[in-house]
Write a protein that holds these residues in place. Structure first.
Motif, mmCIF file in Angstrom:
data_model
loop_
_atom_site.group_PDB
_atom_site.id
_atom_site.type_symbol
_atom_site.label_atom_id
_atom_site.label_comp_id
_atom_site.label_asym_id
_atom_site.label_seq_id
_atom_site.Cartn_x
_atom_site.Cartn_y
_atom_site.Cartn_z
ATOM 1 N N ARG A 1 0.851 -1.192 0.000
ATOM 2 C CA ARG A 1 0.000 0.000 0.000
ATOM 3 C C ARG A 1 0.887 1.243 0.000
ATOM 4 N NH1 ARG A 1 -0.259 -1.991 5.255
ATOM 5 N NH2 ARG A 1 0.465 -0.538 6.890
ATOM 6 N N LEU A 2 0.320 2.343 -0.386
ATOM 7 C CA LEU A 2 1.069 3.592 -0.439
ATOM 8 C C LEU A 2 1.487 4.034 0.957
ATOM 9 C CD1 LEU A 2 -0.855 5.806 -3.015
ATOM 10 C CD2 LEU A 2 1.427 4.855 -3.266
ATOM 11 N N HIS A 3 2.686 4.586 1.045
ATOM 12 C CA HIS A 3 3.129 5.196 2.292
ATOM 13 C C HIS A 3 2.241 6.408 2.579
ATOM 14 C CE1 HIS A 3 5.722 7.421 5.075
ATOM 15 N NE2 HIS A 3 6.355 6.269 5.286
ATOM 16 N N PRO A 4 1.934 6.686 3.858
ATOM 17 C CA PRO A 4 1.074 7.833 4.178
ATOM 18 C C PRO A 4 1.559 9.148 3.573
ATOM 19 C CG PRO A 4 1.360 6.462 6.123
ATOM 20 C CD PRO A 4 2.243 5.890 5.053
ATOM 21 N N GLU A 5 2.882 9.357 3.516
ATOM 22 C CA GLU A 5 3.393 10.588 2.912
ATOM 23 C C GLU A 5 3.016 10.670 1.434
ATOM 24 O OE1 GLU A 5 7.496 11.473 3.348
ATOM 25 O OE2 GLU A 5 7.448 11.503 5.538
ATOM 26 N N TYR B 1 10.582 18.236 1.100
ATOM 27 C CA TYR B 1 9.584 18.377 0.048
ATOM 28 C C TYR B 1 9.116 19.827 -0.038
ATOM 29 C CZ TYR B 1 8.798 13.535 -1.334
ATOM 30 O OH TYR B 1 8.935 12.271 -1.865
ATOM 31 N N HIS B 2 9.086 20.359 -1.260
ATOM 32 C CA HIS B 2 8.553 21.691 -1.522
ATOM 33 C C HIS B 2 7.447 21.591 -2.563
ATOM 34 C CE1 HIS B 2 11.903 24.646 -0.040
ATOM 35 N NE2 HIS B 2 11.734 23.646 0.807
ATOM 36 N N LEU B 3 6.552 22.567 -2.531
ATOM 37 C CA LEU B 3 5.540 22.740 -3.567
ATOM 38 C C LEU B 3 5.801 24.088 -4.231
ATOM 39 C CD1 LEU B 3 2.874 22.173 -5.099
ATOM 40 C CD2 LEU B 3 1.672 23.258 -3.182
ATOM 41 N N GLN C 1 -5.926 25.680 2.099
ATOM 42 C CA GLN C 1 -7.181 25.311 2.747
ATOM 43 C C GLN C 1 -7.658 23.928 2.315
ATOM 44 O OE1 GLN C 1 -10.231 28.395 2.574
ATOM 45 N NE2 GLN C 1 -8.645 29.997 2.645
ATOM 46 N N GLN C 2 -7.604 23.654 1.005
ATOM 47 C CA GLN C 2 -8.130 22.383 0.514
ATOM 48 C C GLN C 2 -7.187 21.204 0.770
ATOM 49 O OE1 GLN C 2 -9.754 22.542 -3.520
ATOM 50 N NE2 GLN C 2 -9.991 24.758 -3.336
ATOM 51 N N ALA C 3 -5.890 21.430 0.677
ATOM 52 C CA ALA C 3 -4.938 20.330 0.823
ATOM 53 C C ALA C 3 -4.468 20.136 2.260
ATOM 54 C CB ALA C 3 -3.723 20.573 -0.070
ATOM 55 N N PHE C 4 -4.432 21.224 3.041
ATOM 56 C CA PHE C 4 -3.875 21.126 4.391
ATOM 57 C C PHE C 4 -4.859 21.542 5.492
ATOM 58 C CE2 PHE C 4 -0.393 22.058 1.436
ATOM 59 C CZ PHE C 4 0.449 20.986 1.690
ATOM 60 N N GLY C 5 -5.997 22.123 5.098
ATOM 61 C CA GLY C 5 -6.949 22.585 6.101
ATOM 62 C C GLY C 5 -6.403 23.725 6.937
ATOM 63 N N LEU C 6 -5.570 24.574 6.335
ATOM 64 C CA LEU C 6 -4.929 25.667 7.055
ATOM 65 C C LEU C 6 -5.217 26.998 6.385
ATOM 66 C CD1 LEU C 6 -1.391 24.095 7.644
ATOM 67 C CD2 LEU C 6 -3.175 24.400 9.368
ATOM 68 N N ARG C 7 -5.185 28.062 7.195
ATOM 69 C CA ARG C 7 -5.204 29.423 6.658
ATOM 70 C C ARG C 7 -3.843 30.042 6.933
ATOM 71 N NH1 ARG C 7 -9.903 31.730 5.087
ATOM 72 N NH2 ARG C 7 -11.830 30.556 5.500
ATOM 73 N N GLU D 1 6.206 29.362 -3.372
ATOM 74 C CA GLU D 1 6.857 28.106 -3.023
ATOM 75 C C GLU D 1 6.675 27.856 -1.534
ATOM 76 O OE1 GLU D 1 11.158 25.792 -3.428
ATOM 77 O OE2 GLU D 1 10.505 27.269 -4.929
ATOM 78 N N LEU D 2 6.249 26.638 -1.202
ATOM 79 C CA LEU D 2 5.992 26.252 0.186
ATOM 80 C C LEU D 2 6.869 25.084 0.582
ATOM 81 C CD1 LEU D 2 2.067 26.288 0.231
ATOM 82 C CD2 LEU D 2 3.600 28.050 1.135
ATOM 83 N N ASN D 3 7.396 25.152 1.790
ATOM 84 C CA ASN D 3 8.061 24.001 2.408
ATOM 85 C C ASN D 3 6.973 23.183 3.088
ATOM 86 O OD1 ASN D 3 9.393 22.188 4.091
ATOM 87 N ND2 ASN D 3 11.068 23.595 4.543
ATOM 88 N N ILE D 4 6.656 22.012 2.534
ATOM 89 C CA ILE D 4 5.554 21.189 3.047
ATOM 90 C C ILE D 4 6.072 19.951 3.771
ATOM 91 C CG2 ILE D 4 3.999 21.987 1.220
ATOM 92 C CD1 ILE D 4 4.491 19.268 -0.169
ATOM 93 N N ASN D 5 7.359 19.918 4.057
ATOM 94 C CA ASN D 5 7.980 18.698 4.565
ATOM 95 C C ASN D 5 7.327 18.210 5.854
ATOM 96 O OD1 ASN D 5 10.239 16.934 3.711
ATOM 97 N ND2 ASN D 5 10.964 17.308 5.791
ATOM 98 N N GLN D 6 7.092 19.115 6.794
ATOM 99 C CA GLN D 6 6.477 18.707 8.066
ATOM 100 C C GLN D 6 4.979 18.462 7.913
ATOM 101 O OE1 GLN D 6 8.135 17.955 10.890
ATOM 102 N NE2 GLN D 6 9.985 18.315 9.647
ATOM 103 N N ALA D 7 4.350 19.189 6.996
ATOM 104 C CA ALA D 7 2.900 19.077 6.838
ATOM 105 C C ALA D 7 2.453 17.740 6.278
ATOM 106 C CB ALA D 7 2.394 20.205 5.933
ATOM 107 N N ILE D 8 3.340 17.024 5.576
ATOM 108 C CA ILE D 8 2.935 15.742 4.986
ATOM 109 C C ILE D 8 3.304 14.557 5.880
ATOM 110 C CG2 ILE D 8 3.124 16.633 2.636
ATOM 111 C CD1 ILE D 8 5.787 15.141 2.380
ATOM 112 N N LYS D 9 3.933 14.838 7.015
ATOM 113 C CA LYS D 9 4.286 13.748 7.916
ATOM 114 C C LYS D 9 3.018 13.117 8.484
ATOM 115 C CE LYS D 9 8.789 14.469 7.779
ATOM 116 N NZ LYS D 9 9.709 13.505 7.125
ATOM 117 N N PRO D 10 3.005 11.771 8.611
ATOM 118 C CA PRO D 10 1.804 11.114 9.152
ATOM 119 C C PRO D 10 1.597 11.435 10.631
ATOM 120 C CG PRO D 10 3.561 9.509 8.701
ATOM 121 C CD PRO D 10 4.038 10.831 8.197
#
Length: 553
Positions: free
Chosen positions: A363-367, A464-466, A489-495, A544-553
């Motif tokens: 199965r896919l890794h959570p990240e 990881y960056h976006l 908002q849609q991908a991370f639920g954050l403002r 450009e966003l640093n999303i490295n911590q945000a995608i951690k399970p």
């Protein structure tokens, strides 16, 4: 012949030469076996075939090397090819002055060879292939092939001042060594290797006649033609083993072409070498390991036979395969490489596919799930995904952006100036994407989700960056901010909050720092100077966003 600067080198083999080397009129069965040597057929024409080979097999850069391997695979000739090195009275004297410039040289004589135009072309191809692989674009190893009959031994390897003059290959008038570096194409391409030194390396004979200015160019005096019968080989280097590797590959090929190998005695100030040394290399591997890795149940004598078809001598004793490897096989460095030779000799087409014994379901890794969700959001917002290489040029990553290369991660001896640095941000790659698509319809809206690389505390950190970029006649900060809000908002639920910032990439007053939860980044309108550096004609905004911590399970 090697074709251009493709990812993998390509050799052209003419059917008439193949028939002659294989001593057969029907070469089709041999051509069908080429893929089972790890070779790819690029093109089959009426008179020739183009074959792509892996750069770790420079012995495949001529038809002689490929035929040698084919004969083994088909059982026509088995075991390690035997090459006899005859003693000669040739001496190469090494002057102490080369120590700080290019300290090593190995040499050989090839006598009684018959050269036609195609053989000369193939030898030149092999020479350049060795320059690019083992030689690291001549910085580590460079090769000179000369008409020996015009020389008066001993050969002297020494240095001269940049004002020293001789007639370089392809010229009719003498040029100084400095002029060669500045005015000739080959000097401009490789001159950086020696330009920093006050004296340059040079090879001359006892009469002072110039053979070569390594690693730049040979002298016109020793030009090789179809009338040449005796060759002198010089290989200068910064690494002795690499030089010996290149010499072994070259002289064994020339022996297959009909030449007789003769040694040269190289006299260093404190050492004397007899080259070439074609002694076979020894290596051992457990038969149990071979069978485990290949999924086979070979007996000892069967494994020995497989290695023989790969042109390797071997004995089996007490569960161990003891191999003697021909000196030209510089790609065999580990017992696992021997395992690969066993399966090539066995026949890749004889392997039977089997299902894994485990019944577990992957199965896919959570990240990876989070990354997929981010991609879906970006695509839903009308962005097109791009995937770029992690390596990028200095100009794109730093110079064009007005950035300083601080804490930069640079590749040692890069193959191309376009792939010098590991990128620490994605926007430069997105700007390059836009610059190569300026004639395509607008608006152009792109995103990339990938790893970036950073030097921190003596370690290399991957994050990881976006990156998102939009380019059209009305692209501005407001549009980029709308994309930022929708994505977070849609991908991370954050403002996310934005705070005015300054960055050499963006227009002052139209740039902001982004913060929200574990997200952080930068957003703004690209400066006109940066757009001009990338030849872009439309207003452009990016984030450009640093999303490295945000995608951690």
């Amino acid at each position: 012949m090697v074709e251009g600067e493709s990812d993998l080198p390509v050799v052209t083999i003419y059917y008439d030469r193949l028939r002659r080397l294989l001593n057969t009129t029907d070469i089709e069965p041999y051509i069908e076996r080429l893929p089972y040597l790890g070779l790819d057929i690029e093109e089959k024409a009426q008179d020739y075939i183009k074959i792509e080979y892996n750069p770790n097999r420079p012995d495949f850069s001529t038809d002689y090397g490929i035929v040698r391997a084919l004969k083994g695979l088909l059982g026509l000739e088995k075991g390690c090819p035997k090459y006899e090195v005859h003693r000669s009275d040739l001496v190469v004297q090494v002057d102490k002055s080369v120590e700080g410039v290019r300290p090593y040289i190995v040499s050989a004589l090839i006598e009684g060879i018959t050269l036609d135009d195609e053989t000369i072309r193939q030898i030149i191809v092999m020479q350049e292939d060795l320059h690019h692989t083992i030689g690291r674009r001549r910085a580590k190893v460079s090769i000179g092939i000369h008409n020996f009959d015009v020389l008066k031994p001993p050969i002297i390897y020494t240095t001269e001042t940049p004002d020293f003059k001789f007639v370089p290959l392809g010229c009719v008038e003498p040029l100084s060594m400095k002029e060669i570096l500045n005015k000739t194409p080959v000097g401009q391409k490789y001159g950086w290797i020696v330009a920093k030194h006050p004296r340059y390396p040079i090879l001359v004979d006892s009469l002072g006649q110039v053979l070569s200015f390594p690693p730049i160019i040979n002298g016109e005096l020793t030009r090789v033609t179809s009338a040449t019968r005796n060759l002198f080989i010089d290989i200068t280097a910064t690494d002795l083993k690499a030089a010996e590797d290149a010499l072994a590959i070259l002289v064994t090929t020339l022996a297959d072409a009909g030449g007789e190998i003769r040694s040269a005695e190289v006299h260093y100030p404190n050492l004397t070498l007899l080259t070439p040394n074609l002694a076979e290399m020894e290596m051992k591997v457990e038969l149990r390991r071979v069978n485990r890795l290949l999924g086979l149940r070979l007996k000892g004598e069967e494994a020995v036979e497989c290695l023989a078809r790969s042109r390797i001598d071997a004995e089996y004793d007490g569960g161990m395969l003891r191999a003697k490897i021909p000196r030209y096989r510089v790609d065999i460095m580990h017992p696992v490489d021997l395992v690969e030779e066993v399966v090539i000799g066995y026949g890749l087409d004889r392997l039977t596919p089997t299902l894994p014994p485990t019944k577990s379901v992957g199965r896919l890794h959570p990240e990876l799930k989070r990354l997929s969700a981010i991609r879906e959001v970006c695509v839903g917002l009308g962005l097109n995904e791009v995937m770029n290489l992690s390596l990028i040029s200095e100009a794109a990553l730093y110079t064009n952006l007005g950035r300083q290369a601080q804490e930069a991660i640079k590749v040692e001896e890069p193959k191309s100036s376009e792939h010098e640095y590991l990128r620490d941000m994605l926007i430069p790659s997105l700007l390059l994407n836009l610059s190569t698509n300026i004639h395509e319809p607008y608006p152009q809206k792109l995103f990339e989700l990938a790893k970036t690389f950073h030097r921190r505390g003596g370690e290399i950190v991957e994050e990881y960056h976006l990156g998102v970029i939009t380019s059209h006649s009305e692209a501005n900060y407001t549009e980029a901010k709308s994309l930022l809000d929708a994505i977070t908002q849609q991908a991370f639920g954050l403002r996310c909050e934005t705070k005015p910032a300054s960055n050499p990439l963006f227009i002052q007053g139209r740039c902001a720092e982004v913060k929200g939860g574990t997200l952080k980044g930068i957003i703004g309108e690209i400066k006109p100077e940066v757009l001009q550096a990338f030849n872009l004609r439309m207003p452009t905004a990016a984030l450009e966003l640093n999303i490295n911590q945000a995608i951690k399970p």
